[in-house]
Structures are given as C-alpha cells and as structure tokens.
Design an enzyme around this catalytic site. Structure first.
Site, short mmCIF file in Angstrom:
data_model
loop_
_atom_site.label_atom_id
_atom_site.label_comp_id
_atom_site.label_asym_id
_atom_site.label_seq_id
_atom_site.Cartn_x
_atom_site.Cartn_y
_atom_site.Cartn_z
N SER A 290 0.85 -1.20 0.00
CA SER A 290 0.00 0.00 0.00
C SER A 290 0.87 1.24 0.00
CB SER A 290 -0.85 0.00 1.27
OG SER A 290 -1.61 1.17 1.38
N TYR B 146 -2.31 0.06 10.84
CA TYR B 146 -2.28 -0.39 9.45
C TYR B 146 -0.96 -0.02 8.77
CZ TYR B 146 -3.85 -0.93 4.54
OH TYR B 146 -3.97 -1.31 3.23
#
Ligand code: NAP
Length: 247
Positions: A133, A146
């Site tokens: 990501s 995250y």
C-alpha cells in the site's frame, strides 16, 4: 500447451477478484483463495474452467499448508489478502485490531509465500506479487496499526527480492492509494456511512486499475523485474493530501 497458473489470495472481493478476472482474460489459470467460499465459488463459476476456488485463511498455518499441498506448480503468486481495522490514534489503539492487521498482512504474506516457494520453484515463470500500500511507505494520524503492518509487509517484499537474488523468481510490490473496494467497510466494521467518507468529493481508483498494474508487471519479459508500482488517484498525492470537490 500448459497454461500458467496464478494463485490469488483475497480473491473473494475487491482487488483480488478483479485481478483474477484480469489474469483469466490474459490466459492464466487461476486459483482463487480466501475464507468466504460462497463468493469464491460464484466467481469461479463466472470465470469458467480455468478458475478454481480454494478455502484459505492466510493467518492459519494448517489452512496455508492445505493450499500448498494441492499445488504441484505455481507460476504467479499474488499476495493480496489483507486490510485495515479501525482508525484510532495510538493513545486509543485496540491491540486486537493491531494483531489482526499484523497477522493478516504480514504473517499471512510470509506464511503463504514460504509454503508456495517450492511450487514456484517447480514452474518456469515464477513471480511473487505483494499488494502492500501507499500506507507501506507513509504514516498518517490514526493509521499506525495499518501503516506499521503495511511497512512491515513492504520490508518482507524487499527482503525476499534480496534473498531470491540469483534465482529466477521475480518480486513486485504494488502500492495503491485510495481504491474503492470493501476495504473501507472492513476498516469501519460494516459502517457504510463511515466507509464512504474517504471517497467523498473525489474519484478513487477502481479495483480494475490495480489488476491492470499486476497484469502489466507479470507480463514483462522474464529478465525484467518491476520492483514497485506506486499508483494513486489523480486527486491524491499523499495518504492525507486529497483534493475533494465541494458538493
Ligand atoms: P477487500 O475488498 O476488503 O478485500 C480484502 C480481501 O482479503 C478479501 O478477499 C478477504 O477475503 C481477504 N482476506 C482478509 N483476511 C483474510 C484471511 N485471513 N485469509 C484469507 N483472505 C483474507 O479490500 P481490497 O481493497 O481489495 O484489499 C486487497 C489488498 O489491497 C489488501 O492487502 C489491502 O490492504 C490492499 N490495499 C487496499 C487499498 C484500498 O484503498 N482499497 C489501498 C492500498 C492497499 P475473505 O474475507 O473472504 O477471507
């Protein structure tokens, strides 16, 4: 002629499902792996004889071993299963959510890759794709659980490329910004209103845009390694700088 096989984790929705559809149209046979078998079975039926559904929980070593036991050879492994839970500052962090994110994104990628390396080595093509990501390279407030997991997953991809140097196995990391999938619904525990907020007033990427990147990376000549693809909507420049049109 034998067709190439791609295993796609997290193929029951979003980026994984789009990647499965794209790779089948590129001529791959695909193994669709995730926990929700109903979704996978439906997708396999849609994709036809070159798609197979296999139940997989990437956090469960026995489940991963069962998948690996069915694979004599694998040409492309797409480590896509993952996601986020919550958006709390560190001061209010929920350790269970952090554990879920680390287990799914990091331990999952390690377990699946480790178990499938023999099958990859048995193939002629050999490519490991890791969907990390933008959060694997940036921090943002509320995102530490995250971003920490995605940074770790990114480091696993970089390390793999070093450890596999000299072997004919390619490693590509895909780093998307905002993509409209079920990601946000999972992050906000099914709260549809909260899940819509990240996309308000802007056009996010579609899962197909990421499938397109993966399809391109795995179709380069075998001596070409695409290390990393950073891909964001035009309206996004960092995790927090997003241009939003007023209503
Ligand atoms: P999604 O629609 O929520 O898909 C997540 C997939 O991961 C689902 O198929 C889910 O399947 C699977 N999964 C979750 N836990 C699993 C487990 N323990 N074992 C096996 N599969 C598991 O979200 P998405 O956006 O497509 O996410 C795919 C990847 O892209 C994730 O790694 C995510 O972090 C990354 N990413 C997403 C975005 C974004 O904005 N959407 C941006 C950057 C990176 P089951 O629930 O059926 O198991």
């Amino acid at each position: 002629m034998n067709i190439q096989t791609a295993i796609i984790t997290g193929a029951s929705s979003g980026i994984g499902a789009a990647t499965a559809r794209r790779l089948v149209s590129d001529g791959f046979g695909v193994v669709l792996a995730a926990r929700r078998m109903d979704r996978l079975t439906e997708l396999a039926a849609e994709l036809g004889p070159h798609a197979r559904a296999v139940e997989l929980d990437v956090t469960d070593a026995e489940s991963v071993a069962r998948l690996a036991g069915q694979m004599d050879s694998c040409d492309v492994l797409v480590n896509n299963a993952g996601g986020a839970k919550g958006l709390s500052p560190v001061s209010e962090a929920d350790a269970e959510q952090w554990r879920w994110m680390y287990e799914t994104n990091v331990i999952g990628t390690m377990q699946v890759t480790k178990a499938l390396l023999p099958a990859l080595r048995a193939s002629a093509a050999r490519h490991i794709v890791v969907v990390s990501s933008l959060a694997g390279h940036e921090a943002y407030p509320g995102g530490a659980g995250y971003t920490a997991a995605k940074h770790a997953q990114s480091v696993v991809a970089q390390t793999l490329r070093m450890e596999l140097l000299g072997q004919p196995i390619r490693v590509t990391e895909i780093c998307p910004g905002l993509v409209k999938t079920e990601f946000s619904l999972v992050r906000f525990d099914g709260d549809a209103g909260a899940a819509e907020q990240p996309y308000e007033g802007m056009q996010p990427l579609e899962a197909d845009d990421i499938a397109d990147c993966i399809s391109w990376a795995v179709s380069r000549p075998s001596n070409v390694n695409i290390d990393r693809i950073d891909v964001k909507p035009r309206a996004q420049v960092t995790a927090t700088m997003v241009h939003r049109e007023p209503h």
